[in-house]
Scaffold this motif. Structure first.
Motif, PDB file in Angstrom:
ATOM      1  N   VAL A  47      32.344  58.758  14.693  1.00 50.13           N
ATOM      2  CA  VAL A  47      31.429  59.630  14.774  1.00 50.13           C
ATOM      3  C   VAL A  47      30.057  58.832  15.419  1.00 50.13           C
ATOM      4  O   VAL A  47      29.704  57.888  15.044  1.00 50.13           O
ATOM      5  CB  VAL A  47      30.876  60.162  13.317  1.00 50.13           C
ATOM      6  CG1 VAL A  47      29.452  61.106  13.314  1.00 50.13           C
ATOM      7  CG2 VAL A  47      31.941  60.905  12.629  1.00 50.13           C
ATOM      8  N   PRO A  48      29.492  59.394  16.378  1.00 50.89           N
ATOM      9  CA  PRO A  48      28.282  58.797  17.070  1.00 50.89           C
ATOM     10  C   PRO A  48      27.179  58.717  16.355  1.00 50.89           C
ATOM     11  O   PRO A  48      26.912  59.266  15.279  1.00 50.89           O
ATOM     12  CB  PRO A  48      28.322  59.814  18.403  1.00 50.89           C
ATOM     13  CG  PRO A  48      29.470  60.600  18.454  1.00 50.89           C
ATOM     14  CD  PRO A  48      29.922  60.699  17.127  1.00 50.89           C
ATOM     15  N   VAL A  49      26.312  57.543  16.484  1.00 51.98           N
ATOM     16  CA  VAL A  49      25.382  57.502  15.656  1.00 51.98           C
ATOM     17  C   VAL A  49      24.222  58.327  16.107  1.00 51.98           C
ATOM     18  O   VAL A  49      24.122  58.742  17.094  1.00 51.98           O
ATOM     19  CB  VAL A  49      24.615  56.052  16.104  1.00 51.98           C
ATOM     20  CG1 VAL A  49      23.393  55.718  15.218  1.00 51.98           C
ATOM     21  CG2 VAL A  49      25.687  54.888  15.661  1.00 51.98           C
ATOM     22  N   ALA A  52      30.952  66.062   9.774  1.00 55.94           N
ATOM     23  CA  ALA A  52      32.434  66.245   9.243  1.00 55.94           C
ATOM     24  C   ALA A  52      33.290  66.857  10.329  1.00 55.94           C
ATOM     25  O   ALA A  52      34.472  66.545  10.672  1.00 55.94           O
ATOM     26  CB  ALA A  52      32.454  67.047   8.007  1.00 55.94           C
ATOM     27  N   TYR A  53      32.639  67.763  11.213  1.00 59.85           N
ATOM     28  CA  TYR A  53      33.399  68.404  12.329  1.00 59.85           C
ATOM     29  C   TYR A  53      33.728  67.602  13.482  1.00 59.85           C
ATOM     30  O   TYR A  53      35.039  67.543  13.619  1.00 59.85           O
ATOM     31  CB  TYR A  53      32.320  69.480  12.860  1.00 59.85           C
ATOM     32  CG  TYR A  53      32.790  70.143  14.133  1.00 59.85           C
ATOM     33  CD1 TYR A  53      33.791  70.951  14.041  1.00 59.85           C
ATOM     34  CD2 TYR A  53      32.265  69.961  15.399  1.00 59.85           C
ATOM     35  CE1 TYR A  53      34.571  71.711  15.227  1.00 59.85           C
ATOM     36  CE2 TYR A  53      32.707  70.649  16.472  1.00 59.85           C
ATOM     37  CZ  TYR A  53      33.841  71.323  16.426  1.00 59.85           C
ATOM     38  OH  TYR A  53      34.314  72.137  17.388  1.00 59.85           O
ATOM     39  N   ILE A  54      32.885  66.442  13.654  1.00 63.89           N
ATOM     40  CA  ILE A  54      33.380  65.521  14.735  1.00 63.89           C
ATOM     41  C   ILE A  54      34.224  64.445  14.185  1.00 63.89           C
ATOM     42  O   ILE A  54      35.391  64.248  14.644  1.00 63.89           O
ATOM     43  CB  ILE A  54      31.972  64.742  15.165  1.00 63.89           C
ATOM     44  CG1 ILE A  54      31.090  65.997  16.025  1.00 63.89           C
ATOM     45  CG2 ILE A  54      32.434  63.500  16.053  1.00 63.89           C
ATOM     46  CD1 ILE A  54      29.940  65.246  16.356  1.00 63.89           C
ATOM     47  N   GLY A  55      34.040  64.087  12.946  1.00 60.23           N
ATOM     48  CA  GLY A  55      34.920  62.984  12.273  1.00 60.23           C
ATOM     49  C   GLY A  55      36.030  63.541  11.877  1.00 60.23           C
ATOM     50  O   GLY A  55      36.991  62.856  11.704  1.00 60.23           O
ATOM     51  N   THR A  56      36.456  64.774  11.956  1.00 62.41           N
ATOM     52  CA  THR A  56      37.738  65.486  11.490  1.00 62.41           C
ATOM     53  C   THR A  56      38.335  65.753  13.008  1.00 62.41           C
ATOM     54  O   THR A  56      39.322  66.574  12.786  1.00 62.41           O
ATOM     55  CB  THR A  56      37.678  66.315  10.709  1.00 62.41           C
ATOM     56  OG1 THR A  56      36.823  67.577  11.018  1.00 62.41           O
ATOM     57  CG2 THR A  56      37.240  65.932   9.142  1.00 62.41           C
ATOM     58  N   GLN A 109      24.205  53.119  22.942  1.00 57.74           N
ATOM     59  CA  GLN A 109      25.771  53.242  23.658  1.00 57.74           C
ATOM     60  C   GLN A 109      26.649  53.891  22.704  1.00 57.74           C
ATOM     61  O   GLN A 109      27.346  54.800  23.176  1.00 57.74           O
ATOM     62  CB  GLN A 109      26.211  51.948  23.838  1.00 57.74           C
ATOM     63  CG  GLN A 109      25.618  51.055  25.081  1.00 57.74           C
ATOM     64  CD  GLN A 109      25.757  51.562  26.429  1.00 57.74           C
ATOM     65  OE1 GLN A 109      26.672  52.329  26.578  1.00 57.74           O
ATOM     66  NE2 GLN A 109      25.040  51.102  27.255  1.00 57.74           N
ATOM     67  N   THR A 110      26.365  53.942  21.679  1.00 62.79           N
ATOM     68  CA  THR A 110      27.294  54.693  20.535  1.00 62.79           C
ATOM     69  C   THR A 110      26.136  55.773  19.940  1.00 62.79           C
ATOM     70  O   THR A 110      26.855  56.697  19.016  1.00 62.79           O
ATOM     71  CB  THR A 110      27.525  53.901  19.601  1.00 62.79           C
ATOM     72  OG1 THR A 110      26.460  53.428  18.750  1.00 62.79           O
ATOM     73  CG2 THR A 110      28.418  52.763  19.919  1.00 62.79           C
ATOM     74  N   GLY A 111      25.456  56.516  20.658  1.00 64.56           N
ATOM     75  CA  GLY A 111      24.502  57.626  20.325  1.00 64.56           C
ATOM     76  C   GLY A 111      24.974  58.920  20.661  1.00 64.56           C
ATOM     77  O   GLY A 111      25.912  59.208  21.429  1.00 64.56           O
ATOM     78  N   PHE A 112      24.659  59.887  19.784  1.00 60.69           N
ATOM     79  CA  PHE A 112      25.290  61.133  19.667  1.00 60.69           C
ATOM     80  C   PHE A 112      25.080  61.957  21.001  1.00 60.69           C
ATOM     81  O   PHE A 112      26.053  62.372  21.910  1.00 60.69           O
ATOM     82  CB  PHE A 112      24.509  62.135  18.649  1.00 60.69           C
ATOM     83  CG  PHE A 112      25.242  63.674  18.529  1.00 60.69           C
ATOM     84  CD1 PHE A 112      26.456  63.941  18.366  1.00 60.69           C
ATOM     85  CD2 PHE A 112      24.046  64.409  18.978  1.00 60.69           C
ATOM     86  CE1 PHE A 112      26.783  65.253  18.358  1.00 60.69           C
ATOM     87  CE2 PHE A 112      24.517  65.904  18.920  1.00 60.69           C
ATOM     88  CZ  PHE A 112      25.726  66.318  18.706  1.00 60.69           C
ATOM     89  N   LEU A 113      23.699  61.839  21.617  1.00 58.80           N
ATOM     90  CA  LEU A 113      23.462  62.828  22.719  1.00 58.80           C
ATOM     91  C   LEU A 113      23.922  61.869  23.951  1.00 58.80           C
ATOM     92  O   LEU A 113      24.520  62.542  25.188  1.00 58.80           O
ATOM     93  CB  LEU A 113      22.059  63.074  22.856  1.00 58.80           C
ATOM     94  CG  LEU A 113      21.352  64.018  22.036  1.00 58.80           C
ATOM     95  CD1 LEU A 113      19.858  63.969  21.942  1.00 58.80           C
ATOM     96  CD2 LEU A 113      22.078  65.287  22.007  1.00 58.80           C
TER      97      LEU A 113
END
Length: 425
Positions: A372-374, A382-386, A48-52
Motif C-alpha cells: 500500500v503506498p504511503v 484495505a481496497y488497495i492492499g487486497t 517515491q512510494t507515495g500514494f499520488l
C-alpha cells in the motif's frame, strides 16, 4: 443527564489551567495545519512510494523530485514537528498572565525547560543531541505539562508586572526580577533529565515505545490486537505515541511480509497464515482519517454541528484528515484531552476491527496482503492492499457510515457545551 454533563463541562473549561491548555492548542493550530499540508505533500505526492506519485508517476515528470521531497519534509518538521515546543512556551505564557505575572518571561522559560528535558545529556558524543520525536506531536503532553508547571512556578514565586511595559529599563527590571524563578525552573529540569538519563538509560522513553510497537507487530489474535488498539487510541488522545505507529506507516512488519510471500508464492491471499494483525485490522479498518477514525467525526461535524468554530476547523482539516493526517483536528477542535469525544475516539476504530475480523472469519473479505503506498487515504487502504477487492471497499464505506452515526450524538453535546460557554451566541 445531558444537561448536567453540559453544565459540568462548561464549568471545567473555564478553569485557568484548562483554559490555558485550550487556548494554547488554538494558538498552535495554524502551525500544525501548515505542517500537515507539508506532510501530505512529502508523503503522498513527492515520496517515491507515495500514494499520488504511484498514480500519476510524478517522479518521472517533476524535475528535482527528491529535493522537493526533502524540502517539504523539512518544512513539516519546522511547523508540525515542533508543536510540543510551541505548546510549552504558550501554556507557560498564559498561565502566568492569568495572575498578572510576567507571561513573556514565563513563556521563554517554559521553552528552554522543555528543550532541557528532551536533550540527551549523556550521549557521549560531546554534541548537542535531542530526542527529536518529542519536539513534535508525540511530545505534546510533555510540552503542555512543562508549560503548566513553569507557569504555576511563576505564579507562586514571580512578581506581579504592569500590563504595559514600554521602556527598555522596565524590561531589564522584569528580567532581573524573574531571574530567581528562571534559575530554579531550569535547575529542576536539568536535574530531572540527568536523573532519568543516569538511572533509566539515555533513551528509556524511546525504547519503551519502540518495545510496545515491536510487541504489537507480533500479535495475531483479535482480542490482543483490539486491546492494543484501545491502548494506542487512548495514548494518542493524551498526546502520546501508542503501540501502533500511525503516521507515515510503511506496511513492513514480519507477519505482513509472511502474508505477502505466501500470496505471491500461492497466487492467492485467501489462506494467508496471519489474518488478525495490526496491518489487517487496525491499519485497514481502524484508521479512517487517522487515529480515532476522525474522518467520521469530520463528516459528523459537517452534517449536524452548528458551531462556527468546529465547522471552520473541520473544513480546513478535511484534506489532511482524508489523507490520514489528523493533527489539525486533534489540536484545532480540539480532540486532545477532550472528554466529550473520548468514547467514540477510542471505541469506533475497535468496533471497526471487530466487524472486520468477523468478515475475515466468514471469508466475506480477504485480508490486506499487498503493498500500500504511503499516504493512502484510510478508506482506500484495505481496497488497495487486497488487490482491489470490492467487498473490502464496501465494508470500509459501511463502517465509516456507522462511525459517523456513533460520533453524531457527541458532536451535538459538544455544540451544547460551546453554546453555553458563549452565552448562546
Amino acid at each position: 443527564m445531558v444537561t448536567k454533563l453540559v453544565a459540568w463541562m462548561a464549568q471545567k473549561k473555564e478553569q485557568p489551567t484548562i483554559k490555558a491548555v485550550r487556548r494554547t492548542l488554538v494558538m498552535i493550530f495554524p502551525f500544525v495545519l501548515l505542517g500537515s499540508f507539508m506532510q501530505i505533500l512529502a508523503q503522498s505526492v513527492f515520496s517515491q512510494t507515495g500514494f499520488l506519485n504511484s498514480i500519476f508517476q510524478l517522479s518521472d515528470k517533476v524535475p528535482a523530485f527528491e529535493k522537493i521531497y526533502y524540502f517539504f519534509t523539512n518544512l513539516s518538521f519546522f511547523t508540525l514537528g515542533i508543536s510540543a515546543l510551541l505548546a510549552a512556551y504558550q501554556v507557560a505564557n498564559y498561565q502566568a498572565k492569568y495572575l498578572h505575572k510576567d507571561g513573556a518571561m514565563a513563556g521563554l522559560t517554559g521553552l528552554v525547560c522543555f528543550l532541557i528535558l528532551v536533550i540527551r545529556p549523556l550521549d557521549g558524543t560531546g554534541r548537542l543531541n535531542f530526542n527529536w520525536a518529542l519536539l513534535g506531536t508525540p511530545g505534546l503532553l510533555l510540552g503542555l505539562l512543562v508549560g503548566c508547571l513553569v507557569g504555576n512556578l511563576f505564579n507562586l514565586l514571580g512578581k506581579k508586572t504592569a500590563r504595559q511595559v514600554e521602556r527598555t529599563d522596565d524590561v531589564l527590571a522584569r528580567a532581573f526580577a524573574a531571574l530567581p524563578v528562571i534559575t530554579l525552573a531550569l535547575l529542576l529540569c536539568l536535574l530531572f533529565n540527568l536523573a532519568v538519563a543516569f538511572f533509566s538509560g539515555q533513551d528509556a522513553v524511546t525504547n519503551f515505545f519502540a518495545g510496545m510497537e515491536a510487541f504489537a507487530d507480533n500479535q495475531d489474535r483479535v482480542g490482543t490486537v483490539v486491546g492494543l488498539g484501545i491502548i494506542s487510541n487512548l495514548l494518542n488522545w493524551l498526546g502520546l505515541s501508542g503501540p501502533y505507529n500511525t503516521i507515515g506507516t510503511v506496511y513492513g512488519d514480519q507477519k505482513y511480509l509472511d502474508n505477502l510471500n505466501y500470496a505471491l508464492s500461492h497466487g492467492s491471499a485467501v489462506n494467508v497464515p496471519y489474518k488478525y494483525t495490526v496491518t489487517t485490522l487496525y491499519q485497514s479498518f481502524g484508521m479512517f482519517g487517522g487515529v480515532g477514525a476522525t474522518l467520521a467525526l469530520l463528516i459528523a461535524i459537517s452534517l449536524v454541528s452548528n458551531s462556527h468554530r468546529a465547522l471552520r476547523v473541520s473544513r480546513w482539516s478535511f484534506l489532511p484528515v482524508f489523507f490520514n493526517v489528523n493533527s489539525p483536528l486533534m489540536i484545532g477542535l480540539p480532540l486532545l484531552f477532550n472528554p466529550l469525544y473520548l468514547l467514540p475516539f477510542v471505541l469506533a476504530p475497535c468496533f471497526n476491527m471487530l466487524i472486520a475480523s468477523l468478515a475475515i472469519k466468514w471469508q466475506l473479505i480477504t485480508v490486506l496482503t499487498y503493498p500500500v503506498p504511503v499516504g493512502t487515504p484510510g478508506v482506500l487502504v484495505a481496497y488497495i492492499g487486497t488487490n482491489a477487492s470490492i467487498s473490502s471497499l464496501v465494508l470500509g464505506i459501511v463502517l465509516l457510515g456507522i462511525d459517523v452515526l456513533l460520533y453524531i450524538p457527541f458532536v451535538k453535546v459538544a455544540d451544547a457545551v460551546s453554546c453555553k460557554l458563549t452565552g448562546g451566541i
